[in-house]
Design a protein around this motif. Structure first.
Motif, PDB file in Angstrom:
ATOM      1  N   ALA A   1       7.562  -7.290  14.247  1.00  0.00           N
ATOM      2  CA  ALA A   1       6.771  -8.398  14.377  1.00  0.00           C
ATOM      3  C   ALA A   1       5.312  -7.917  14.783  1.00  0.00           C
ATOM      4  CB  ALA A   1       7.057  -9.478  15.446  1.00  0.00           C
ATOM      5  N   ALA A   2       5.268  -7.050  15.744  1.00  0.00           N
ATOM      6  CA  ALA A   2       4.001  -6.628  16.068  1.00  0.00           C
ATOM      7  C   ALA A   2       3.247  -5.492  15.080  1.00  0.00           C
ATOM      8  CB  ALA A   2       4.206  -5.399  17.514  1.00  0.00           C
ATOM      9  N   VAL A   3       4.194  -4.955  14.099  1.00  0.00           N
ATOM     10  CA  VAL A   3       3.417  -4.194  13.160  1.00  0.00           C
ATOM     11  C   VAL A   3       2.900  -5.320  12.162  1.00  0.00           C
ATOM     12  CG1 VAL A   3       4.094  -2.765  11.157  1.00  0.00           C
ATOM     13  CG2 VAL A   3       4.899  -2.036  13.489  1.00  0.00           C
ATOM     14  N   VAL A   4       3.581  -6.361  11.794  1.00  0.00           N
ATOM     15  CA  VAL A   4       3.167  -7.327  10.961  1.00  0.00           C
ATOM     16  C   VAL A   4       1.745  -7.824  11.635  1.00  0.00           C
ATOM     17  CG1 VAL A   4       3.706  -9.659  10.051  1.00  0.00           C
ATOM     18  CG2 VAL A   4       5.425  -7.730   9.851  1.00  0.00           C
ATOM     19  N   VAL A   5       1.774  -8.220  12.729  1.00  0.00           N
ATOM     20  CA  VAL A   5       0.651  -8.795  13.253  1.00  0.00           C
ATOM     21  C   VAL A   5      -0.432  -7.868  13.274  1.00  0.00           C
ATOM     22  CG1 VAL A   5      -0.255  -9.531  15.428  1.00  0.00           C
ATOM     23  CG2 VAL A   5       1.754 -10.556  14.673  1.00  0.00           C
ATOM     24  N   LEU A   6      -0.425  -6.689  13.827  1.00  0.00           N
ATOM     25  CA  LEU A   6      -1.368  -5.646  13.662  1.00  0.00           C
ATOM     26  C   LEU A   6      -1.892  -5.294  12.185  1.00  0.00           C
ATOM     27  CD1 LEU A   6      -2.910  -3.414  15.422  1.00  0.00           C
ATOM     28  CD2 LEU A   6      -0.993  -1.986  14.923  1.00  0.00           C
ATOM     29  N   SER A   7      -1.132  -5.211  11.233  1.00  0.00           N
ATOM     30  CA  SER A   7      -1.628  -4.838  10.011  1.00  0.00           C
ATOM     31  C   SER A   7      -2.407  -6.180   9.593  1.00  0.00           C
ATOM     32  CB  SER A   7      -0.520  -4.366   9.163  1.00  0.00           C
ATOM     33  OG  SER A   7       0.505  -5.400   8.947  1.00  0.00           O
ATOM     34  N   ALA A   8      -1.977  -7.491   9.905  1.00  0.00           N
ATOM     35  CA  ALA A   8      -2.532  -8.493   9.548  1.00  0.00           C
ATOM     36  C   ALA A   8      -4.007  -8.724  10.064  1.00  0.00           C
ATOM     37  CB  ALA A   8      -1.735  -9.943  10.002  1.00  0.00           C
ATOM     38  N   PHE A   9      -4.341  -8.320  11.162  1.00  0.00           N
ATOM     39  CA  PHE A   9      -5.332  -8.423  11.585  1.00  0.00           C
ATOM     40  C   PHE A   9      -6.274  -7.089  11.775  1.00  0.00           C
ATOM     41  CE2 PHE A   9      -3.177 -11.973  13.887  1.00  0.00           C
ATOM     42  CZ  PHE A   9      -4.277 -12.953  13.866  1.00  0.00           C
ATOM     43  N   TYR A  10      -5.535  -5.949  11.404  1.00  0.00           N
ATOM     44  CA  TYR A  10      -6.563  -4.697  11.675  1.00  0.00           C
ATOM     45  C   TYR A  10      -7.754  -4.872  10.490  1.00  0.00           C
ATOM     46  CZ  TYR A  10      -7.957   0.131  11.622  1.00  0.00           C
ATOM     47  OH  TYR A  10      -8.917   1.120  11.841  1.00  0.00           O
ATOM     48  N   PRO A  11      -7.641  -5.461   9.388  1.00  0.00           N
ATOM     49  CA  PRO A  11      -9.053  -5.436   8.464  1.00  0.00           C
ATOM     50  C   PRO A  11      -9.966  -6.239   9.049  1.00  0.00           C
ATOM     51  CG  PRO A  11      -6.937  -5.643   7.125  1.00  0.00           C
ATOM     52  CD  PRO A  11      -6.526  -5.527   8.590  1.00  0.00           C
TER      53      PRO A  11
END
Length: 148
Positions: A54-64
């Motif tokens: 879940a943390a990876v999904v959230v991080l990749s969603a907000f990183y851009p």
């Protein structure tokens, strides 16, 4: 659409890094005869593994949103073209294309381009008495530092 593509790229990159770390960990641990797939499946079946995903999904969603930026500085492309080109060269970028709207630069090194997931483009546009630099945060920050 560009935002979604960037998010997917970062999600895949994070997953590749995770698999590489797991593989390296299993290869360097004596007595561990577990495959990478079995290890990952066992990890994802736990609460901590699910929180990690879940943390990876959230991080990749907000990183851009946080990994890219647009900055304006006082400059004229035509008058200070040599200084701009020198700053780009020092930051590791070269001119890719030029149009009436502005200049587009790309990273020189293929390694830099791969590390930035081919999102290495910096666009420089003239807007009044200022120029706008848009692109990946690390690249834009390097160029602005060199210009100042």
């Amino acid at each position: 659409m560009k935002y979604l593509v960037r998010s997917v790229k970062y999600f895949v990159a994070f997953c590749v890094i995770y698999v590489a770390v797991v593989w390296l960990s299993l290869k360097t641990t004596r007595g561990m005869e577990v495959s990478v797939v079995d290890y990952i499946m066992a990890t994802l079946s736990t609460t901590k593994g699910q929180l990690l995903m879940a943390a990876v999904v959230v991080l990749s969603a907000f990183y851009p949103r946080f990994g890219f930026m647009t900055r304006r500085i006082e400059c004229d492309i035509e008058e200070e073209r040599d200084a701009l080109m020198a700053a780009m060269a020092l930051a590791g970028y070269s001119l890719k294309s030029e149009s009436d709207e502005g200049l587009v630069f790309r990273a020189n090194s293929i390694l830099d381009r791969v590390v930035m997931l081919f999102e290495d483009e910096i666009v420089v546009e003239q807007q009044g008495e200022q120029i706008t630099l848009s692109g990946i945060r690390r690249g834009v920050a390097k160029v602005i530092y060199r210009l100042n």
